[in-house]
Design an enzyme around this catalytic site. Structure first.
Site, PDB file in Angstrom:
ATOM      1  N   GLU A 144     -19.506  11.349 -18.573  1.00 33.00           N
ATOM      2  CA  GLU A 144     -19.134  12.105 -19.781  1.00 33.00           C
ATOM      3  C   GLU A 144     -18.034  13.119 -19.504  1.00 33.00           C
ATOM      4  O   GLU A 144     -18.318  14.277 -19.175  1.00 33.00           O
ATOM      5  CB  GLU A 144     -20.364  12.849 -20.346  1.00 33.00           C
ATOM      6  CG  GLU A 144     -21.428  11.963 -20.921  1.00 33.00           C
ATOM      7  CD  GLU A 144     -22.574  12.745 -21.562  1.00 33.00           C
ATOM      8  OE1 GLU A 144     -22.616  13.974 -21.424  1.00 33.00           O
ATOM      9  OE2 GLU A 144     -23.433  12.097 -22.198  1.00 33.00           O
ATOM     10  N   GLU A 232     -25.916   5.677 -22.645  1.00 30.67           N
ATOM     11  CA  GLU A 232     -26.920   6.745 -22.630  1.00 30.67           C
ATOM     12  C   GLU A 232     -27.158   7.227 -24.052  1.00 30.67           C
ATOM     13  O   GLU A 232     -26.205   7.450 -24.803  1.00 30.67           O
ATOM     14  CB  GLU A 232     -26.398   7.905 -21.769  1.00 30.67           C
ATOM     15  CG  GLU A 232     -27.397   9.027 -21.580  1.00 30.67           C
ATOM     16  CD  GLU A 232     -26.813  10.219 -20.813  1.00 30.67           C
ATOM     17  OE1 GLU A 232     -26.343  10.042 -19.680  1.00 30.67           O
ATOM     18  OE2 GLU A 232     -26.827  11.321 -21.383  1.00 30.67           O
TER      19      GLU A 232
HETATM   20  C1  IDC Z   1     -29.794  16.530 -18.572  1.00 34.08           C
HETATM   21  C2  IDC Z   1     -31.222  16.342 -18.109  1.00 34.08           C
HETATM   22  C3  IDC Z   1     -31.791  17.670 -17.661  1.00 34.08           C
HETATM   23  C4  IDC Z   1     -30.867  18.292 -16.633  1.00 34.08           C
HETATM   24  C5  IDC Z   1     -29.437  18.364 -17.142  1.00 34.08           C
HETATM   25  C6  IDC Z   1     -28.458  18.828 -16.073  1.00 34.08           C
HETATM   26  O1  IDC Z   1     -31.969  15.770 -19.154  1.00 34.08           O
HETATM   27  O2  IDC Z   1     -33.085  17.483 -17.132  1.00 34.08           O
HETATM   28  O3  IDC Z   1     -31.313  19.608 -16.344  1.00 34.08           O
HETATM   29  O4  IDC Z   1     -29.007  17.084 -17.559  1.00 34.08           O
HETATM   30  O5  IDC Z   1     -28.508  17.975 -14.975  1.00 34.08           O
HETATM   31  C7  IDC Z   1     -26.086  14.201 -21.193  1.00 34.08           C
HETATM   32  C8  IDC Z   1     -25.945  13.948 -19.738  1.00 34.08           C
HETATM   33  C9  IDC Z   1     -27.269  14.031 -19.031  1.00 34.08           C
HETATM   34  C10 IDC Z   1     -28.107  15.168 -19.589  1.00 34.08           C
HETATM   35  C11 IDC Z   1     -28.442  14.826 -21.050  1.00 34.08           C
HETATM   36  C12 IDC Z   1     -29.316  15.880 -21.735  1.00 34.08           C
HETATM   37  O6  IDC Z   1     -25.285  12.726 -19.442  1.00 34.08           O
HETATM   38  O7  IDC Z   1     -27.027  14.202 -17.663  1.00 34.08           O
HETATM   39  O8  IDC Z   1     -29.286  15.240 -18.847  1.00 34.08           O
HETATM   40  N1  IDC Z   1     -27.205  14.659 -21.778  1.00 34.08           N
HETATM   41  O9  IDC Z   1     -28.669  17.120 -21.751  1.00 34.08           O
HETATM   42  N2  IDC Z   1     -25.159  14.042 -22.105  1.00 34.08           N
HETATM   43  C13 IDC Z   1     -25.645  14.442 -23.304  1.00 34.08           C
HETATM   44  C14 IDC Z   1     -26.955  14.823 -23.113  1.00 34.08           C
END
Ligand code: IDC
Length: 310
Positions: A144, A232
């Site tokens: 992303e 995702e």
């Molecule tokens: C989130 C995880 C969370 C973690 C955070 C940072 O759910 O547990 O603390 O990342 O590492 C994304 C990302 C994905 C995110 C998710 C939710 O690709 O890594 O995971 N998210 O925030 N893009 C949109 C949402």
């Protein structure tokens, strides 16, 4: 028979669809791991087999964070080797079970893929060399791009990384993230990457945050024939937590289906957040899960996957 056993290696046709060697359109549906550096215990053959057999998962995404959570580009050599080992375990397990598998260069707080471009080049060189004979491996080169990263930046990065993969592997499908946390597929549609045809552009949605407006962008790109892949998504909000919005999530699934677009849910872990698959008290990691171990979003998704099983 699994989807991979039935369809084998896939490619993108000139209408932007993912197809098999007979030209039959194929959409993949599966689950993403959480950070491989944080939750490596779920990367095991028994669990992948469980997901395949009980949940009808046909693709597993291996989310290898590059920055946070002790990611690939911030740790030492030993950390890199450890992560490469987890990726390898995942690829081998998926391959033995006839599943597609995505190797995801999970940029996030490192918002622009150009930041760790040299590391990415070395990593994908190694991966493509290792897995060139595997028809089930898909490369996702930047999860992303975000904040002020432009499509031009992503394109410049992709134009350097794609040839590194192609040096070893002429055929693997490559997924390219888009700006604003993989939402701006319209920018990719306006100025697509020309150096390679076997590419798909990534859109991510979190259903309670991203609604009609983003669906309109997605649909316009799909109608323009842009190859799209939802590598995702979540039913909750963009933080990965709080209330699920199954109505909005279903609208997204219906739209993805309308254009035969693949989708993958975030995330396999027992972290205390609504996007996780398992409740925090569940410490199982293989194949003995029961209903009470699953969070609401996971239960909802298992039904979606069952309806898509064929
Ligand atoms: C989130 C995880 C969370 C973690 C955070 C940072 O759910 O547990 O603390 O990342 O590492 C994304 C990302 C994905 C995110 C998710 C939710 O690709 O890594 O995971 N998210 O925030 N893009 C949109 C949402």
């Amino acid at each position: 028979m699994t989807k991979y056993e039935k369809h084998g290696a896939l490619h993108v046709n000139n209408k932007g669809k993912l197809v098999d060697h007979n030209g039959e359109v194929v959409a993949l549906h599966g689950y993403s791991t959480h950070a491989l550096s944080w939750y490596p215990e779920y990367v095991n053959r028994e669990f992948f087999e469980f997901m395949s057999e009980k949940w009808h998962v046909d693709v597993v995404r291996l989310a290898m964070y590059t920055a946070e959570e002790n990611g690939y580009c911030v740790g030492d050599e030993a950390n890199k080797l450890k992560l490469i080992e987890v990726v390898d375990r995942g690829v081998k397990a998926a391959t033995e079970l006839g599943l597609y598998v995505i190797i995801d260069w999970h940029i996030l707080s490192d918002s622009n893929p150009l930041m760790h471009k040299d590391e990415a080049i070395k990593f994908f060189d190694l991966m493509a060399e290792k897995y060139k004979a595997y028809g089930n491996v898909i490369y996702e080169i930047c999860n992303e791009p975000n904040v002020d990263c432009t499509w031009e930046d992503v394109k410049a990065y992709a134009e350097e990384v794609i040839p590194v993969i192609r040096k070893h592997d002429e055929y693997a499908v490559i997924l390219v993230g888009t700006p604003v946390w993989s939402q701006k597929v319209d920018q990719a549609a306006a100025n697509p990457i020309r150096i390679d045809k076997n590419l798909m552009y990534v859109l991510h949605f979190y259903a309670d945050s991203h609604r009609e407006e983003l669906r309109a962008i997605f649909e316009a790109a799909a109608q323009a024939g842009l190859p799209l892949f939802i590598s995702e998504f979540g039913c909750c909000d963009a933080s990965g937590n709080f209330s699920n919005n199954f109505e909005q999530a279903q609208a997204w699934i219906d739209l993805a289906d309308k254009y035969d677009v693949s989708f993958i849910m975030w995330n396999i872990a027992n972290r205390d957040e609504s996007s996780a698959s398992f409740v925090p008290t569940c410490t199982k990691t293989t194949n003995d899960f029961v209903d009470e171990d699953l969070r609401e979003a996971c239960k909802w998704y298992i039904d979606v996957l069952a309806k898509h099983a064929k």
